[in-house]
Design a protein around this motif. Structure first.
Motif, mmCIF file in Angstrom:
data_model
loop_
_atom_site.group_PDB
_atom_site.id
_atom_site.type_symbol
_atom_site.label_atom_id
_atom_site.label_comp_id
_atom_site.label_asym_id
_atom_site.label_seq_id
_atom_site.Cartn_x
_atom_site.Cartn_y
_atom_site.Cartn_z
ATOM 1 N N LEU A 40 0.817 -1.211 0.000
ATOM 2 C CA LEU A 40 0.000 0.000 0.000
ATOM 3 C C LEU A 40 0.849 1.259 0.000
ATOM 4 N N LEU A 41 2.099 1.152 0.454
ATOM 5 C CA LEU A 41 2.964 2.328 0.548
ATOM 6 C C LEU A 41 4.199 2.240 -0.348
ATOM 7 N N SER A 42 4.537 1.053 -0.815
ATOM 8 C CA SER A 42 5.832 0.855 -1.464
ATOM 9 C C SER A 42 6.010 1.685 -2.726
ATOM 10 N N ASN A 43 4.932 2.027 -3.420
ATOM 11 C CA ASN A 43 5.071 2.800 -4.651
ATOM 12 C C ASN A 43 4.680 4.259 -4.480
ATOM 13 N N LYS A 44 4.653 4.711 -3.229
ATOM 14 C CA LYS A 44 4.242 6.077 -2.920
ATOM 15 C C LYS A 44 5.446 6.990 -2.692
ATOM 16 N N THR A 45 5.199 8.278 -2.848
ATOM 17 C CA THR A 45 6.157 9.292 -2.427
ATOM 18 C C THR A 45 5.597 9.959 -1.184
ATOM 19 N N MET A 46 6.320 9.887 -0.084
ATOM 20 C CA MET A 46 5.818 10.439 1.171
ATOM 21 C C MET A 46 6.487 11.763 1.491
ATOM 22 N N ILE A 47 5.672 12.767 1.797
ATOM 23 C CA ILE A 47 6.160 14.023 2.349
ATOM 24 C C ILE A 47 5.787 14.008 3.827
ATOM 25 N N PHE A 48 6.772 13.987 4.684
ATOM 26 C CA PHE A 48 6.486 13.871 6.113
ATOM 27 C C PHE A 48 7.141 15.003 6.887
ATOM 28 N N ILE A 74 10.450 12.641 1.386
ATOM 29 C CA ILE A 74 10.883 14.028 1.481
ATOM 30 C C ILE A 74 10.507 14.529 2.869
ATOM 31 N N ALA A 75 11.494 15.023 3.607
ATOM 32 C CA ALA A 75 11.259 15.511 4.967
ATOM 33 C C ALA A 75 11.086 17.023 4.958
ATOM 34 N N VAL A 76 10.196 17.500 5.806
ATOM 35 C CA VAL A 76 10.010 18.932 6.031
ATOM 36 C C VAL A 76 10.186 19.182 7.516
ATOM 37 N N SER A 77 10.897 20.237 7.859
ATOM 38 C CA SER A 77 11.200 20.501 9.265
ATOM 39 C C SER A 77 11.015 21.974 9.594
ATOM 40 N N ASP A 78 10.596 22.232 10.834
ATOM 41 C CA ASP A 78 10.526 23.606 11.336
ATOM 42 C C ASP A 78 11.887 24.091 11.806
ATOM 43 N N LEU A 79 12.868 23.185 11.894
ATOM 44 C CA LEU A 79 14.201 23.537 12.348
ATOM 45 C C LEU A 79 15.038 24.075 11.191
ATOM 46 N N PRO A 80 16.077 24.846 11.486
ATOM 47 C CA PRO A 80 16.985 25.284 10.421
ATOM 48 C C PRO A 80 17.603 24.091 9.696
ATOM 49 N N SER A 81 17.791 24.247 8.385
ATOM 50 C CA SER A 81 18.330 23.143 7.580
ATOM 51 C C SER A 81 19.684 22.663 8.083
ATOM 52 N N VAL A 82 20.515 23.575 8.601
ATOM 53 C CA VAL A 82 21.855 23.189 9.044
ATOM 54 C C VAL A 82 21.808 22.258 10.249
ATOM 55 N N ASN A 92 -9.321 14.266 -7.447
ATOM 56 C CA ASN A 92 -9.691 15.646 -7.136
ATOM 57 C C ASN A 92 -10.632 15.716 -5.949
ATOM 58 N N THR A 93 -10.694 14.652 -5.174
ATOM 59 C CA THR A 93 -11.714 14.571 -4.133
ATOM 60 C C THR A 93 -11.190 14.908 -2.754
ATOM 61 N N ARG A 94 -10.098 14.298 -2.318
ATOM 62 C CA ARG A 94 -9.646 14.518 -0.954
ATOM 63 C C ARG A 94 -8.131 14.450 -0.865
ATOM 64 N N ASP A 95 -7.608 14.971 0.246
ATOM 65 C CA ASP A 95 -6.177 14.895 0.503
ATOM 66 C C ASP A 95 -5.824 13.533 1.082
ATOM 67 N N GLU A 96 -4.722 12.944 0.618
ATOM 68 C CA GLU A 96 -4.210 11.715 1.224
ATOM 69 C C GLU A 96 -3.132 12.105 2.210
ATOM 70 N N VAL A 97 -3.597 12.568 3.370
ATOM 71 C CA VAL A 97 -2.708 13.049 4.413
ATOM 72 C C VAL A 97 -3.044 12.299 5.687
ATOM 73 N N TYR A 98 -2.064 11.629 6.261
ATOM 74 C CA TYR A 98 -2.275 10.853 7.468
ATOM 75 C C TYR A 98 -1.748 11.633 8.667
ATOM 76 N N ALA A 146 1.551 10.860 -4.212
ATOM 77 C CA ALA A 146 2.157 11.453 -3.027
ATOM 78 C C ALA A 146 1.196 11.412 -1.847
ATOM 79 N N ILE A 147 1.739 11.068 -0.659
ATOM 80 C CA ILE A 147 0.954 11.093 0.562
ATOM 81 C C ILE A 147 1.698 11.932 1.591
ATOM 82 N N GLY A 148 0.958 12.474 2.541
ATOM 83 C CA GLY A 148 1.544 13.288 3.593
ATOM 84 C C GLY A 148 1.427 12.611 4.937
ATOM 85 N N PHE A 149 2.334 12.942 5.844
ATOM 86 C CA PHE A 149 2.348 12.343 7.180
ATOM 87 C C PHE A 149 2.728 13.442 8.161
#
Length: 522
Positions: free
Chosen positions: A44-52, A146-154, A231-237, A207-210
């Protein structure tokens, strides 16, 4: 990648959609994660791109204070760390965004950009020790991450890319003037990065979000807008803080990349309470350091063991080798070969043996040489000169050498330099392990002259010394016909088995290249 074989321990159950009252805080029609004991089909997840979101989806702790304290202490010193601690009540009263800005300013203002290596050398250890196993399994099950963070990149790039193998991290940029951080963050541009590097019309639909239910930042809403199912809903967990509270810490055996090298002085997770305790302890620690040093420098060997134990340094010794065997067969002393945990390893070995011993060193600071309770001899890294020096010192008495050439904190042994194997057949392996609770007594990028000071400040440092059997004649160069490399590898393996460590082929240069960007020469 090794993580493909990990069992997925999180089940994504599709519960009710988020109610209208919280739609302003979360992506529309987001789905909530619930973690159960049974597993989810990996397909269910192996072929996904996750933005977490790194802090919400991967780390158990919701507090960012310990990571900023590590930066403040290591990059700015005691006074900057104290300033951050005193501002903690203000940080508590501020909102998440303002609190982050306050801590960023205190930690980074005035720090030279090109000297900042903490994100690669110090922080990964503490991030790894805070990773939740369940969240980790979900994230690593996706094809691209792909990771997103509130911390500085460094602060996060070294951990995310080097230790997790994540393709990219969208963190906060820091403003720089004349090569110095000014303590201000730039506007986040994660939308452009995601669009430019990772998405096209074919991949957007996969793409899915976490993220976390408790986050109401606009960053989440902009980021997760890429995660659509038609076009119906976000796939965000979304996962709740209550769910994260039941997560288990990721075991060391599950790390995508082994944690062998790390730097920094703090040996504990610097939460506000733990940091307060550290500052309260420091005055007593400095007094105790002076007393411990005086005991090692001034007292006779028979008194040192009991006095140092009374001063809080516990030494556990197991003696398998007959240290008197071989005496009288050849002039001179024994060659003790030990792994290297702290600068004081030869000192405590001398106390355990209750006899004088000479230590050969490489990049020992002048200050450490002056205050050393035992005799030290500096080597030059010239093979012939160093061999002659060691032979000369061995004829005068007992000699101790640490063939790794540098300290290693984790349960690994670096490659042993084989020079010692040519010197004598009277080789006694020594297995050493050290436990500290507050400060590490070694550094790759800091002031090496303070190594022994930091170690002796610890409340209750513990030394475990195993004097192993003398190397059999069949495993020596002159008597057994073994090559010097074979002897060195055998001694490394014997010491590793005694301590329960793992042997590596990594060297001193590898350590300093990773942690400090140099070859380690003082």
């Amino acid at each position: 990648m090794a993580t493909k074989s990990h069992p997925l321990r999180a089940l994504v159950l599709f519960e009710s959609y988020i109610r209208n009252s919280v739609r302003s805080s979360h992506p529309q029609n987001a789905t909530q994660l619930r973690f159960q004991k049974h597993a989810l089909d990996r397909s269910l997840l192996s072929n996904k791109t996750m933005i977490f979101h790194l802090e919400d989806a991967l780390l158990k702790s919701s507090s960012l204070f310990p990571y900023f304290m590590l930066v403040a202490f290591q990059a700015g010193g005691l006074f900057r760390a104290l300033a951050l601690l005193l501002l903690y009540p203000l940080v508590l009263m501020a909102g998440k965004e303002l609190a982050t800005k306050i801590m960023v300013f205190v930690c980074f203002v005035g720090i030279r950009k090109h000297e900042f290596k903490i994100g690669n050398a110090v922080l990964p250890k503490f991030f790894l020790e805070d990773v939740g196993w369940e969240g980790f399994d979900v994230v690593m099950s996706c094809e691209r991450r792909i990771a997103v963070s509130d911390l500085p990149s460094v602060m996060v790039e070294g951990f995310v890319k080097d230790y997790l193998g994540i393709e990219a991290v969208c963190g906060r940029g820091l403003k720089v003037v004349n090569g110095y951080f000014v303590g201000l963050m730039e506007e986040t541009k994660e939308d452009g990065v995601v669009n430019e590097l990772f998405f096209d019309k074919k991949t957007t639909s996969r793409a899915i979000g976490f993220g976390c239910c408790n986050c109401n930042s606009s960053l989440h809403r902009r980021l997760f807008s890429h995660c659509k199912v038609g076009n119906t809903r976000d796939e965000v967990y979304l996962v709740t803080e209550a769910d994260k509270g039941s997560w288990k810490i990721l075991p060391r055996a599950k790390y995508p990349k082994p944690l062998i090298f790390h730097d920094g002085r703090l040996a504990f997770r610097p939460t506000p309470l733990a940091t307060l305790v550290m500052f309260m302890w420091l005055p007593f620690g400095f007094v105790l350091c002076i007393m411990r040093y005086g005991a090692g420098k001034l007292l006779a060997y028979k008194l040192q063991s009991s006095i140092t134990a009374w001063l809080g340094i516990k030494t556990t010794t197991s003696k398998l080798s007959d240290t008197s065997r071989g005496q009288g067969k050849a002039a001179g002393g024994k060659l003790y070969v030990c792994n290297h945990r702290t600068l004081l390893d030869p000192v405590f070995l001398s106390i355990v043996l209750m006899k004088p011993i000479t230590a050969v060193t490489y990049s020992l600071s002048k200050f450490s040489e002056v205050i050393s309770p035992i005799k030290t001899v500096r080597l030059t890294r010239n093979r012939e000169k160093d061999r002659n020096t060691m032979e000369r010192m061995l004829r005068k008495g007992n000699l101790v050498v640490c063939p790794e050439g540098t300290t290693c904190r984790e349960p690994y042994l670096l490659r042993f330099s084989p020079l010692f194997a040519e010197i004598t057949d009277e080789i006694v392996p020594i297995a050493i392990d050290v436990q500290v609770s507050m400060f590490y007594g070694s550094t790759a990028s800091g002031h090496k002259g303070l190594d022994s000071v930091f170690h002796l400040i610890n409340p209750n440092p513990r030394y475990y010394i195993k004097i192993l059997d003398r190397l059999p004649s069949s495993y020596t160069c002159s008597s057994g016909g073994k090559s010097r490399v074979e002897v060195a590898n055998h001694v490394q393996q014997v010491i590793a088995e005694a301590n329960g460590f793992q042997c590596t082929s990594l060297t001193r240069k590898d350590k300093y290249k990773i942690l400090a960007g140099n070859d380690g020469t003082v």
